[in-house]
Write a protein that holds these residues in place. Structure first.
Motif, PDB file in Angstrom:
ATOM      1  N   THR A  25       0.844  -1.207   0.000  1.00 24.87           N
ATOM      2  CA  THR A  25       0.000   0.000   0.000  1.00 24.87           C
ATOM      3  C   THR A  25       0.877   1.255   0.000  1.00 24.87           C
ATOM      4  O   THR A  25       0.637   2.197  -0.752  1.00 24.87           O
ATOM      5  N   LEU A  26       1.920   1.244   0.837  1.00 30.48           N
ATOM      6  CA  LEU A  26       2.865   2.354   0.885  1.00 30.48           C
ATOM      7  C   LEU A  26       3.531   2.564  -0.480  1.00 30.48           C
ATOM      8  O   LEU A  26       3.650   3.692  -0.959  1.00 30.48           O
ATOM      9  N   LEU A  27       3.938   1.466  -1.123  1.00 29.07           N
ATOM     10  CA  LEU A  27       4.652   1.566  -2.394  1.00 29.07           C
ATOM     11  C   LEU A  27       3.757   2.047  -3.527  1.00 29.07           C
ATOM     12  O   LEU A  27       4.248   2.582  -4.520  1.00 29.07           O
ATOM     13  N   ARG A  28       2.451   1.866  -3.379  1.00 30.87           N
ATOM     14  CA  ARG A  28       1.542   2.401  -4.398  1.00 30.87           C
ATOM     15  C   ARG A  28       1.572   3.934  -4.357  1.00 30.87           C
ATOM     16  O   ARG A  28       1.511   4.590  -5.376  1.00 30.87           O
ATOM     17  N   LYS A  29       1.697   4.486  -3.130  1.00 30.37           N
ATOM     18  CA  LYS A  29       1.753   5.951  -2.973  1.00 30.37           C
ATOM     19  C   LYS A  29       3.153   6.488  -3.254  1.00 30.37           C
ATOM     20  O   LYS A  29       3.314   7.593  -3.766  1.00 30.37           O
ATOM     21  N   PRO A  31       6.339   5.008  -5.051  1.00 29.04           N
ATOM     22  CA  PRO A  31       6.946   3.882  -5.774  1.00 29.04           C
ATOM     23  C   PRO A  31       8.476   3.887  -5.735  1.00 29.04           C
ATOM     24  O   PRO A  31       9.142   4.148  -6.730  1.00 29.04           O
ATOM     25  N   VAL A  32       9.023   3.563  -4.545  1.00 29.94           N
ATOM     26  CA  VAL A  32      10.479   3.592  -4.357  1.00 29.94           C
ATOM     27  C   VAL A  32      11.125   2.221  -4.592  1.00 29.94           C
ATOM     28  O   VAL A  32      12.335   2.062  -4.470  1.00 29.94           O
ATOM     29  N   GLY A  33      10.300   1.212  -4.923  1.00 26.30           N
ATOM     30  CA  GLY A  33      10.818  -0.131  -5.152  1.00 26.30           C
ATOM     31  C   GLY A  33       9.680  -1.119  -5.244  1.00 26.30           C
ATOM     32  O   GLY A  33       8.518  -0.723  -5.390  1.00 26.30           O
ATOM     33  N   GLU A  34      10.014  -2.406  -5.152  1.00 24.13           N
ATOM     34  CA  GLU A  34       9.018  -3.462  -5.292  1.00 24.13           C
ATOM     35  C   GLU A  34       9.193  -4.519  -4.222  1.00 24.13           C
ATOM     36  O   GLU A  34      10.279  -4.687  -3.663  1.00 24.13           O
ATOM     37  N   VAL A  35       8.104  -5.243  -3.970  1.00 24.41           N
ATOM     38  CA  VAL A  35       8.077  -6.320  -2.985  1.00 24.41           C
ATOM     39  C   VAL A  35       7.928  -7.653  -3.697  1.00 24.41           C
ATOM     40  O   VAL A  35       7.270  -7.732  -4.720  1.00 24.41           O
ATOM     41  N   ARG A  36       8.541  -8.695  -3.133  1.00 19.58           N
ATOM     42  CA  ARG A  36       8.303 -10.072  -3.564  1.00 19.58           C
ATOM     43  C   ARG A  36       8.066 -10.884  -2.296  1.00 19.58           C
ATOM     44  O   ARG A  36       8.696 -10.625  -1.263  1.00 19.58           O
TER      45      ARG A  36
END
Length: 146
Positions: A25-29, A31-36
């Protein structure tokens, strides 16, 4: 003979899902990287290929992502302990994360919600910061509650 690893307990999946949802949710706001999330191979070396429960890869390290997983160190790792993996996650894997430069490592005990946060400083992990029900990521500049 067939060796089957026991599946994680339900509480493991519940906690991992909450942490994943918070970070995603944080990364949607921002976009400093990605999660796996596991199952996902992280290739530290030929000998050390792990499947951490959750990893964060900063934009600058996304070039390390290939079809077969991440080839290099993620910026952040979350390990949610299971009875079968607790000693390995806290010992052997932690040493490899430190050696290869994982900046933040969070080891979560899902039943008690106890978190040990290890921050890489001068190429080694400091004494863990211990919290319950949340952890603070300096990389993500946020507090993750679960």
């Amino acid at each position: 003979s067939l060796v089957i690893s026991p599946l994680p307990l339900d509480i493991h999946q519940v906690v991992l899902n909450k942490i994943n949802f918070s970070i995603s949710t944080l990364l949607r706001k921002q976009p400093v990287g990605e999660v796996r999330i596991a199952p996902y191979d992280v290739h530290f070396s030929r000998q050390n290929i792990f499947q951490p429960d959750l990893i964060f890869i900063s934009n600058e390290h996304l070039k390390l992502v290939k079809a077969r997983g991440l080839f290099g160190a993620p910026d952040l790792v979350v390990e949610v302990l299971s009875p079968g993996t607790a000693s390995k996650d806290s010992g052997e894997k932690k040493a490899v994360y430190e050696q290869y430069g994982v900046k933040e490592l969070f080891i979560v005990e899902p039943e008690s919600k106890l978190v040990k946060a290890f921050l890489l400083q001068n190429n080694q992990y400091d004494h863990p910061v211990i919290t319950t029900g949340f952890f603070k990521s300096y990389l993500l500049k946020t507090t993750i509650r679960f």
